[in-house]
Design a protein around this motif. Structure first.
Motif, mmCIF file in Angstrom:
data_model
loop_
_atom_site.group_PDB
_atom_site.id
_atom_site.type_symbol
_atom_site.label_atom_id
_atom_site.label_comp_id
_atom_site.label_asym_id
_atom_site.label_seq_id
_atom_site.Cartn_x
_atom_site.Cartn_y
_atom_site.Cartn_z
ATOM 1 N N UNK A 155 0.826 -1.208 0.000
ATOM 2 C CA UNK A 155 0.000 0.000 0.000
ATOM 3 C C UNK A 155 0.860 1.256 0.000
ATOM 4 N N UNK A 156 1.939 1.218 0.780
ATOM 5 C CA UNK A 156 2.869 2.362 0.806
ATOM 6 C C UNK A 156 3.441 2.623 -0.585
ATOM 7 N N UNK A 157 3.892 1.556 -1.252
ATOM 8 C CA UNK A 157 4.467 1.720 -2.584
ATOM 9 C C UNK A 157 3.396 2.117 -3.603
ATOM 10 N N UNK A 176 1.710 -4.845 -7.461
ATOM 11 C CA UNK A 176 1.874 -4.706 -6.008
ATOM 12 C C UNK A 176 0.836 -5.499 -5.236
ATOM 13 N N UNK A 177 -0.408 -5.520 -5.709
ATOM 14 C CA UNK A 177 -1.461 -6.164 -4.922
ATOM 15 C C UNK A 177 -1.722 -7.614 -5.314
ATOM 16 N N UNK A 178 -1.292 -7.994 -6.506
ATOM 17 C CA UNK A 178 -1.406 -9.408 -6.861
ATOM 18 C C UNK A 178 -0.255 -10.209 -6.241
ATOM 19 N N UNK A 217 10.264 -5.849 -6.103
ATOM 20 C CA UNK A 217 10.556 -5.382 -7.458
ATOM 21 C C UNK A 217 10.371 -3.872 -7.558
ATOM 22 N N UNK A 218 9.281 -3.363 -6.995
ATOM 23 C CA UNK A 218 9.016 -1.919 -7.065
ATOM 24 C C UNK A 218 10.116 -1.137 -6.343
ATOM 25 N N UNK A 219 10.537 -1.647 -5.190
ATOM 26 C CA UNK A 219 11.598 -0.973 -4.434
ATOM 27 C C UNK A 219 12.877 -0.886 -5.255
ATOM 28 N N UNK A 220 13.256 -2.007 -5.898
ATOM 29 C CA UNK A 220 14.516 -2.055 -6.632
ATOM 30 C C UNK A 220 14.463 -1.275 -7.940
#
Length: 250
Positions: free
Chosen positions: A14-16, A33-35, A43-46
């Motif tokens: 949720x934060x991302x 992100x939610x699946x 992955x999103x962070x990197x």
């Protein structure tokens, strides 16, 4: 425990997701992100969050440099106004730091006076103020006073920013002509921290004192490090590398 772990993964996702919406990212990131809350967040962070954070830091630093170039006295004026409005130790230290960055003789002398005022009050034993005061003294040519301040800081709080204290102390020893102590300090810093600043300092000391063994070792290490630096990191150390190259005759 599994429920708690799942909840944490969802909160991170949720934060991302909020970050993705605010930064105008493609909507497929929300699906990822939610699946896949855990994998998607990693992955999103990197791929997005970390590079974006680095870019923002770089832009802030660049903005500060541009602001100083366009309005060179602004930071000092703002810091001085803060002292006039509220003459706290924190505001005095802020002004002293800005004055030191200016580098003028009158500004450095004023910075010394501000630090002296702070050292007379309830913050006399504050290690951060002591380190700043030592830097100001060193810039003002008062090497013996700087060494005394740094020795006091190290004795009272040996765990306080040991590398920074050591680097300033080694430079103070060098300026005071205490070459053996400067060399010992730089070698200790290299063995403990191995940082670029420590290695460059030791290399410069070794060049001035005819220690070819140390010169060759440290220049080889620094050459290897420089080869793998990105452009941004190289720009951070540009002045230090130029000084080292000039001393080495490159």
């Amino acid at each position: 425990m599994p429920v708690l772990g799942l909840g944490l993964h969802v909160l991170v996702a949720l934060f991302f997701a909020i970050h993705a919406l605010r930064s105008g990212r493609e909507l497929y990131w929300l699906v990822i992100l939610f699946m896949f809350p855990l994998l998607g967040s990693v992955v999103y962070f990197a791929v997005v969050f970390l590079p974006d954070a680095r870019l923002q830091r770089g832009l802030r630093r660049a903005g500060a440099v541009i602001d100083r170039a366009v309005q060179p006295g602004r930071a000092v004026r703002e810091a001085r106004a803060a002292v006039e409005l509220t003459p706290t130790a924190a505001n005095q230290v802020r002004l002293a730091r800005q004055l030191l960055e200016g580098g003028g003789a009158a500004q450095i002398a004023e910075a010394v006076a501000l630090y002296d005022a702070c050292l007379q009050g309830p913050f006399a034993a504050d290690a951060e103020i002591g380190l700043g005061a030592a830097r100001a003294r060193l810039a003002h040519g008062q090497t013996h006073e700087a060494i005394a301040l740094l020795a006091s800081v190290r004795a009272a709080q040996p765990g306080f920013r040991p590398e920074q204290v050591g680097l300033v102390l080694a430079e103070a020893y060098t300026q005071a002509g205490r070459d053996a102590e400067a060399g010992d300090e730089y070698q200790f810093l290299v063995s403990r921290f191995g940082s670029i600043e420590a290695r460059a300092g030791l290399a410069l000391w070794a060049l001035q004192n005819g220690r070819r063994d140390l010169v060759e070792r440290e220049l080889a290490e620094l050459t290897l490090v420089r080869r793998h630096m990105n452009r941004h990191t190289k720009s951070q150390y540009q002045g230090l590398f130029q000084r080292l190259d000039a001393a080495a005759g490159k």
